[in-house]
Design an enzyme around this catalytic site. Structure first.
Site, mmCIF file in Angstrom:
data_model
loop_
_atom_site.group_PDB
_atom_site.id
_atom_site.type_symbol
_atom_site.label_atom_id
_atom_site.label_comp_id
_atom_site.label_asym_id
_atom_site.label_seq_id
_atom_site.Cartn_x
_atom_site.Cartn_y
_atom_site.Cartn_z
ATOM 1 C CG ASN A 212 -0.292 0.022 2.506
ATOM 2 O OD1 ASN A 212 0.410 0.978 2.810
ATOM 3 N ND2 ASN A 212 -0.469 -1.022 3.304
ATOM 4 C CG ASP A 281 -7.191 -4.952 6.696
ATOM 5 O OD1 ASP A 281 -6.878 -4.998 7.900
ATOM 6 O OD2 ASP A 281 -7.681 -3.939 6.162
ATOM 7 N N PRO A 307 -3.531 -11.126 11.198
ATOM 8 C CG PRO A 307 -1.653 -11.382 12.549
ATOM 9 C CD PRO A 307 -2.173 -11.646 11.169
ATOM 10 C CE LYS A 340 -11.699 0.680 10.689
ATOM 11 N NZ LYS A 340 -11.031 1.351 9.600
HETATM 12 O O1 PMT Z 1 2.364 6.731 6.359
HETATM 13 P P1 PMT Z 1 1.685 7.969 5.807
HETATM 14 O O2 PMT Z 1 1.857 8.087 4.313
HETATM 15 O O3 PMT Z 1 2.112 9.208 6.534
HETATM 16 O O4 PMT Z 1 0.113 7.820 6.034
HETATM 17 C C1 PMT Z 1 -0.405 7.805 7.334
HETATM 18 C C2 PMT Z 1 -1.629 6.883 7.436
HETATM 19 C C3 PMT Z 1 -2.775 7.443 6.603
HETATM 20 C C4 PMT Z 1 -1.262 5.465 6.970
HETATM 21 C C5 PMT Z 1 -2.009 6.843 8.962
HETATM 22 O O5 PMT Z 1 -2.361 8.134 9.376
HETATM 23 C C6 PMT Z 1 -3.135 5.870 9.238
HETATM 24 O O6 PMT Z 1 -4.300 6.163 9.096
HETATM 25 N N1 PMT Z 1 -2.770 4.634 9.639
HETATM 26 C C7 PMT Z 1 -3.736 3.522 9.854
HETATM 27 C C8 PMT Z 1 -4.072 2.900 8.518
HETATM 28 C C9 PMT Z 1 -4.992 1.722 8.679
HETATM 29 O O7 PMT Z 1 -4.570 0.620 8.500
HETATM 30 O O8 PMT Z 1 -6.199 2.044 9.117
HETATM 31 P P2 PMT Z 1 -7.388 0.960 9.403
HETATM 32 O O9 PMT Z 1 -8.574 1.810 9.621
HETATM 33 O O10 PMT Z 1 -7.406 -0.083 8.339
HETATM 34 O O11 PMT Z 1 -6.928 0.274 10.754
HETATM 35 C C10 PMT Z 1 -7.330 0.719 12.046
HETATM 36 C C11 PMT Z 1 -6.225 0.508 13.048
HETATM 37 O O12 PMT Z 1 -5.945 -0.879 13.184
HETATM 38 C C12 PMT Z 1 -4.901 1.156 12.698
HETATM 39 O O13 PMT Z 1 -4.298 1.625 13.883
HETATM 40 C C13 PMT Z 1 -4.097 0.023 12.099
HETATM 41 O O14 PMT Z 1 -2.674 0.216 12.322
HETATM 42 C C14 PMT Z 1 -4.607 -1.163 12.897
HETATM 43 N N2 PMT Z 1 -4.582 -2.450 12.195
HETATM 44 C C15 PMT Z 1 -5.329 -2.652 11.076
HETATM 45 C C16 PMT Z 1 -5.344 -3.888 10.476
HETATM 46 C C17 PMT Z 1 -4.564 -4.937 11.038
HETATM 47 N N3 PMT Z 1 -4.543 -6.129 10.480
HETATM 48 N N4 PMT Z 1 -3.832 -4.699 12.130
HETATM 49 C C18 PMT Z 1 -3.830 -3.474 12.723
HETATM 50 O O15 PMT Z 1 -3.143 -3.276 13.733
#
Ligand code: PMT
Length: 401
Positions: A212, A281, A307, A340
């Site tokens: 990504n 994911d 996970p 979340k």
């Molecule tokens: O790196 P940059 O270019 O500066 O961009 C920053 C960003 C947009 C990536 C950052 O600000 C951000 O939003 N990071 C989280 C991205 C994400 O995976 O969001 P999500 O909504 O899918 O996940 C929610 C949370 O769960 C996040 O804290 C993520 O790290 C965590 N997660 C998600 C999936 C997974 N399998 N394990 C996780 O720990």
């Protein structure tokens, strides 16, 4: 960066190494960040690089001799020693390090170093044999024992023709090393902050992956802010274009599985865990052992769920541990983020809008809201990632208190 350097009085001591020319870039960056830089050149430094260059960059008269400040009380050495927020000696020769270690005060710089109570940061630059000489190592140990800090040197080709350790570290890293010394707030001293940052690469075969666009800029900004507030910082970083800051421990990983293992190992030691990584994911169920050939019309990959790393940290949270997640959303930002926050048992979630030209992956700015479990929402319409990190730690510090 600007917030930390703005209006700080920094004495930039330049000593007689061939790396002295790089001090012009250091001065220029400090000025750009709003610092007031007083350049001080030793006699040998002034042979290698002209004081006029520093004067043009800093707008201040460069001090090159012990007695010239007599005409100008503003740069009298005790006045400067008292007023300065930081002494940065870059490049620092074996000679200036030895003099500082032994309290020798035979020119403006060493006299002022002896008189100041401000933090002192040395960026050594010298021949590798000089650097590894027991006398130099002993002097560094003495100064470190008195609270002086060192950044670098690094290994590489040296101006003397040798290759080895002794090359002054790059100006950007030197500037980063100033951050914890200048930042006024030290509320996180003694605390350990663990950050996930960047993207994941999920292998398809030995040469291809699913990835990504996360650049790691957000993770870097969070790490810099935590360091500025005195925390011990570990970053578990997936592939990213942003350089992780000096002073942080960086654990580099590729896939989400590797990231999960590293978090599992590091999380119990952390007081604060922040999930800024764009974790994959899904991963490929059976990555091919050999490069997949282009011999089929279509190719189907079976993906299986990875996970949820931050949910794992939320589930195992011990009392006093604070877990923060990010929610990257293109629509229904707040409701999705609240879901979340609950599902992953987080103490705070940063809901950020992604997918616009100025907010999201790879951008320097971001539109975000900080949401607590009791639904308190702080909206940050469009801020730099540094500003977001500052707001984030204001919340964390208040919560930990
Ligand atoms: O790196 P940059 O270019 O500066 O961009 C920053 C960003 C947009 C990536 C950052 O600000 C951000 O939003 N990071 C989280 C991205 C994400 O995976 O969001 P999500 O909504 O899918 O996940 C929610 C949370 O769960 C996040 O804290 C993520 O790290 C965590 N997660 C998600 C999936 C997974 N399998 N394990 C996780 O720990």
């Amino acid at each position: 960066m600007k917030r930390i350097f703005s209006n700080k009085e920094i004495v930039l001591g330049v000593t007689g190494s061939i790396a002295a020319y790089k001090a012009c870039e250091i001065a220029s960056r400090l000025v750009e960040y709003g610092a007031r830089v007083l350049p001080v050149l030793t006699e040998s430094a002034a042979e290698l690089v002209g004081p006029a260059s520093f004067e043009a960059i800093t707008g201040r008269r460069a001090i090159t001799g012990m007695f010239e400040p007599l005409q100008n009380p503003e740069i009298e050495h005790i006045a400067v020693a008292t007023r300065a927020h930081l002494f940065l000696i870059a490049p620092a020769t074996a000679n200036v390090i030895a003099k500082a270690a032994h309290g020798i005060a035979d020119d403006w710089l060493t006299t002022t170093l002896l008189a100041t109570k401000a933090p002192i940061l040395f960026a050594p630059a010298m021949n590798c044999n000089m650097y590894t000489h027991p006398a130099t190592q002993e002097n560094i140990k003495t100064l470190a024992g008195r609270g002086c800090r060192f950044v670098g040197p690094e290994e590489g080709r040296l101006a003397c023709g040798f290759s080895g350790i002794g090359r002054m570290i790059d100006p950007a890293t030197i500037i980063e090393a100033c951050v914890p010394l200048l930042a006024p707030k030290k509320e996180l001293a003694g605390k350990r902050v663990l950050i996930t940052s960047g993207a994941n690469h999920e292998p398809i075969d030995p040469v291809r992956f699913i990835g990504n666009r996360s650049s790691g800029k957000m993770g870097r900004a969070i790490a810099l802010e935590a360091l500025a507030r005195g925390a011990e910082v570990t970053i578990i970083s997936g592939p990213s274009e942003a350089r992780m800051p000096w002073g942080a421990t960086v654990i580099s990983v590729g896939s989400a599985g590797e990231m999960a293992q590293a978090v599992e190992r590091e999380a119990p030691k952390a007081d604060v865990i922040i999930g800024a990584a764009a974790v994959a994911d899904y991963t490929v169920a059976n990555p091919a052992a050999d490069k997949i050939k282009r011999d089929q019309e279509t190719l189907t990959l079976t993906l299986v769920q990875n996970p949820d790393i931050i949910a794992g940290a939320g589930a195992k949270k011990r009392p006093g541990q604070f877990v923060v997640g990010f929610a990257a959303e293109t629509e229904n930002v707040i409701p999705n983020a609240i879901a979340k926050l609950k599902r992953k048992n987080l103490d705070l979630i940063v809901a950020n809008l992604i997918g616009t030209s100025d907010s999201g992956f790879g951008t320097d700015t971001i539109s975000a809201s900080l949401i607590t479990p009791d639904r308190h929402i702080e909206d940050l319409p469009l801020v730099t990632k540094d500003e977001l990190a500052n707001h984030l730690f204001n919340h964390i510090v208040a919560a930990l208190a």
